[in-house]
Motif scaffolding. Structure first.
Motif, PDB file in Angstrom:
ATOM      1  N   LEU A  78       0.817  -1.214   0.000  1.00 36.63           N
ATOM      2  CA  LEU A  78       0.000   0.000   0.000  1.00 36.63           C
ATOM      3  C   LEU A  78       0.853   1.267   0.000  1.00 36.63           C
ATOM      4  CD1 LEU A  78      -2.784  -1.095   2.511  1.00 36.63           C
ATOM      5  CD2 LEU A  78      -3.097  -0.552   0.080  1.00 36.63           C
ATOM      6  N   ASP A  79       2.091   1.166   0.491  1.00 30.14           N
ATOM      7  CA  ASP A  79       2.960   2.351   0.480  1.00 30.14           C
ATOM      8  C   ASP A  79       3.898   2.380  -0.726  1.00 30.14           C
ATOM      9  OD1 ASP A  79       4.819   0.437   1.185  1.00 30.14           O
ATOM     10  OD2 ASP A  79       5.273   1.282   3.148  1.00 30.14           O
TER      11      ASP A  79
ATOM     12  N   LYS B  29      -5.804   2.050   3.063  1.00 32.91           N
ATOM     13  CA  LYS B  29      -4.852   2.880   3.800  1.00 32.91           C
ATOM     14  C   LYS B  29      -5.487   3.447   5.075  1.00 32.91           C
ATOM     15  CE  LYS B  29      -2.034   4.130  -0.183  1.00 32.91           C
ATOM     16  NZ  LYS B  29      -1.565   5.213  -1.066  1.00 32.91           N
ATOM     17  N   LYS B  30      -6.754   3.818   4.989  1.00 28.80           N
ATOM     18  CA  LYS B  30      -7.466   4.329   6.166  1.00 28.80           C
ATOM     19  C   LYS B  30      -7.587   3.226   7.221  1.00 28.80           C
ATOM     20  CE  LYS B  30     -11.688   6.567   7.675  1.00 28.80           C
ATOM     21  NZ  LYS B  30     -13.048   6.927   7.380  1.00 28.80           N
ATOM     22  N   PHE B  31      -7.880   1.998   6.797  1.00 31.75           N
ATOM     23  CA  PHE B  31      -7.971   0.849   7.698  1.00 31.75           C
ATOM     24  C   PHE B  31      -6.649   0.662   8.443  1.00 31.75           C
ATOM     25  CE2 PHE B  31      -7.375  -3.611   8.669  1.00 31.75           C
ATOM     26  CZ  PHE B  31      -8.624  -4.111   9.014  1.00 31.75           C
ATOM     27  N   VAL B  32      -5.545   0.667   7.705  1.00 27.37           N
ATOM     28  CA  VAL B  32      -4.210   0.496   8.291  1.00 27.37           C
ATOM     29  C   VAL B  32      -3.937   1.586   9.325  1.00 27.37           C
ATOM     30  CG1 VAL B  32      -1.736   0.619   7.760  1.00 27.37           C
ATOM     31  CG2 VAL B  32      -3.251  -0.789   6.346  1.00 27.37           C
TER      32      VAL B  32
ATOM     33  N   ASP C  41     -10.283  -4.234  -2.503  1.00 25.38           N
ATOM     34  CA  ASP C  41     -10.449  -2.801  -2.300  1.00 25.38           C
ATOM     35  C   ASP C  41     -10.050  -2.166  -3.624  1.00 25.38           C
ATOM     36  OD1 ASP C  41     -11.362  -1.982   0.317  1.00 25.38           O
ATOM     37  OD2 ASP C  41      -9.521  -2.876   1.115  1.00 25.38           O
ATOM     38  N   LEU C  42     -11.040  -1.757  -4.417  1.00 29.30           N
ATOM     39  CA  LEU C  42     -10.755  -1.263  -5.764  1.00 29.30           C
ATOM     40  C   LEU C  42     -10.010   0.064  -5.758  1.00 29.30           C
ATOM     41  CD1 LEU C  42     -14.089  -2.303  -7.484  1.00 29.30           C
ATOM     42  CD2 LEU C  42     -11.929  -3.576  -7.300  1.00 29.30           C
ATOM     43  N   ASP C  43     -10.105   0.780  -4.669  1.00 29.86           N
ATOM     44  CA  ASP C  43      -9.385   2.032  -4.465  1.00 29.86           C
ATOM     45  C   ASP C  43      -8.516   1.817  -3.219  1.00 29.86           C
ATOM     46  OD1 ASP C  43      -8.575   4.597  -3.728  1.00 29.86           O
ATOM     47  OD2 ASP C  43     -10.556   5.486  -3.935  1.00 29.86           O
TER      48      ASP C  43
END
Length: 186
Positions: A59-60, A120-123, A113-115
């Motif tokens: 994700l990063d 990232k918000k979950f993390v 998660d298509l976006d």
């Protein structure tokens, strides 16, 4: 008459579950999932199957590769930000990863998660300290066919130091279960 009432009740129950699942799919924009019951499977060293090669962008934006983790136990957690059981188990995974420290490599596999923004918000929301491979279309997840059902979200694998699957939890995992599985895999 009683038989007819039972039949009608059964049909309504099935229709209610189906429409409820469909409504959830429409809200989430997802194709649905089947949450497991926390069923734990462990495999003796001689019965373990190799984990497939897994490489992907996190994700990063970094690249993560499973084969580079040889010599370490790896905990692979398949999750989605849209998945209520994933939200419930997140604090357990975070606590286990902190307790086990750098001796064990945790990696998430974020699917469907298509976006990336919700992932990232979950993390951020749960303070997840380990990376997650972003797999919006499930291609990386499909490499685990036979070891992980593509619809069984969440699922957690414990991969031994030789790259073989030592254990699996289909559904939510607890910290204590995970600590025991890692100990058995080591």
């Amino acid at each position: 008459m009683r038989r007819t009432a039972l039949l009608v009740a059964g049909v309504l129950l099935v229709a209610g579950c189906s429409s409820g699942q469909q409504a959830a799919q429409n809200r989430q924009g997802q194709s649905g999932f089947v949450s497991g019951n926390g069923n734990v499977s462990t495999f003796a060293a001689g019965d373990r199957k190799p984990a497939p090669e897994l490489t992907g962008k996190t994700l990063d934006g970094a690249t993560w590769t499973l084969s580079e983790q040889t010599g370490k136990v790896v905990v692979l957690n398949v999750w989605g930000s849209w998945c209520p059981p994933c939200r419930k188990e997140a604090p357990e995974l975070v606590a286990a990863s902190k307790e086990l420290g750098s001796a064990v490599q945790f990696i998430g596999l974020n699917t469907r998660d298509l976006d990336p923004a919700p992932a990232k918000k979950f993390v951020q929301e749960f303070g997840v300290p380990f990376p997650s491979i972003y797999d919006p279309n499930g291609k990386a997840l499909l490499r685990f066919r036979g070891q992980i059902s593509p619809k069984a979200i969440p699922t957690t694998l414990v991969i031994d130091k030789n790259g073989k699957v030592a254990g699996r939890v289909v559904g939510e995992v607890t910290k204590q279960t995970l600590l025991g599985m890692v100990k058995d895999a080591g």
